[in-house]
Design an enzyme around this catalytic site. Sequence first.
Site, PDB file in Angstrom:
ATOM      1  N   ASN A  17      38.308  42.011  34.519  1.00  0.00           N
ATOM      2  CA  ASN A  17      39.511  42.947  34.305  1.00  0.00           C
ATOM      3  C   ASN A  17      40.484  41.889  33.258  1.00  0.00           C
ATOM      4  OD1 ASN A  17      40.084  45.373  35.318  1.00  0.00           O
ATOM      5  ND2 ASN A  17      39.267  44.384  36.916  1.00  0.00           N
ATOM      6  N   HIS A 116      43.297  47.968  41.600  1.00  0.00           N
ATOM      7  CA  HIS A 116      42.816  47.975  42.958  1.00  0.00           C
ATOM      8  C   HIS A 116      41.574  49.109  42.869  1.00  0.00           C
ATOM      9  CE1 HIS A 116      42.358  48.139  47.477  1.00  0.00           C
ATOM     10  NE2 HIS A 116      42.249  49.503  47.127  1.00  0.00           N
TER      11      HIS A 116
HETATM   12  C1  GRF Z   1      38.113  44.786  40.873  1.00  0.00           C
HETATM   13  O1  GRF Z   1      37.481  45.587  41.477  1.00  0.00           O
HETATM   14  C2  GRF Z   1      39.882  44.761  41.097  1.00  0.00           C
HETATM   15  O2  GRF Z   1      40.172  46.141  41.258  1.00  0.00           O
HETATM   16  C3  GRF Z   1      39.884  44.239  42.465  1.00  0.00           C
HETATM   17  O3  GRF Z   1      38.870  42.952  42.341  1.00  0.00           O
HETATM   18  C4  GRF Z   1      37.932  43.285  41.282  1.00  0.00           C
HETATM   19  C5  GRF Z   1      38.118  42.134  40.419  1.00  0.00           C
HETATM   20  O4  GRF Z   1      37.133  42.099  39.488  1.00  0.00           O
HETATM   21  N1  GRF Z   1      41.116  43.764  42.821  1.00  0.00           N
HETATM   22  P1  GRF Z   1      36.872  41.361  38.170  1.00  0.00           P
HETATM   23  O5  GRF Z   1      37.174  39.617  38.736  1.00  0.00           O
HETATM   24  O6  GRF Z   1      38.274  41.741  37.269  1.00  0.00           O
HETATM   25  O7  GRF Z   1      35.680  41.540  37.448  1.00  0.00           O
END
Ligand code: GRF
Length: 201
Positions: A17, A116
Amino acid sequence: MTKKLNIAILISGTGSNMQALVKACKLPDFPANVVVVIANKSTATGLTWAKEQGLNTVLIDSTKFALQKNSRLAFEQELQNVLQNFKVELICLAGFMRLLTGWFIEQWPQKIINIHPSLLPNFKGANAVFDALQAKASQTGCTTHFVVEEMDAGPIILQQSVPIDKNDNLESLKAKILQQEHQIYPETLKIVCNQILANIK
Ligand code: GRF
């Protein structure tokens, strides 16, 4: 030139993300600029990626505070110092697996956002994708929201649903949700930054 807000991205792991947010921030008219990426775990591989991109990175290893009295506060005071040094105006949690205290959240009213992997208020907590599969839900999704002291309970900004197929397992469902997260998180950031910028004009 569009005015851009200084943002910090906080991670604990892979940071896919974070990568989506960094990519969006490179667009010339995008209203945010990543001034620092902060991890609370030395194993956060996303920090290496961010460094390779030439971004400022800081590791505040939460384990190093574990033996201290008031370890949560000590960690957050260091976090607060880093954020102030980089003149951060908005915080994006992106897979940051640590609860923040009321003290810290009060320093940043409506200035901390999170993503989330469920359609909140369904499936709060750290095992949201697993819980949706266990519940045999027909759909789940992802949600962006402002952070308040109660976990995964702040005002919702955007949501995107994801159907659960009968062949889905934890891995396939996580991947489908992440794909949607990478769409709605940059969109959310744009909306929130534009709102904040409109209010300070
Ligand atoms: C994502 O699914 C987010 O929604 C949750 O943790 C995960 C993080 O994934 N809070 P990344 O590290 O961004 O790949």
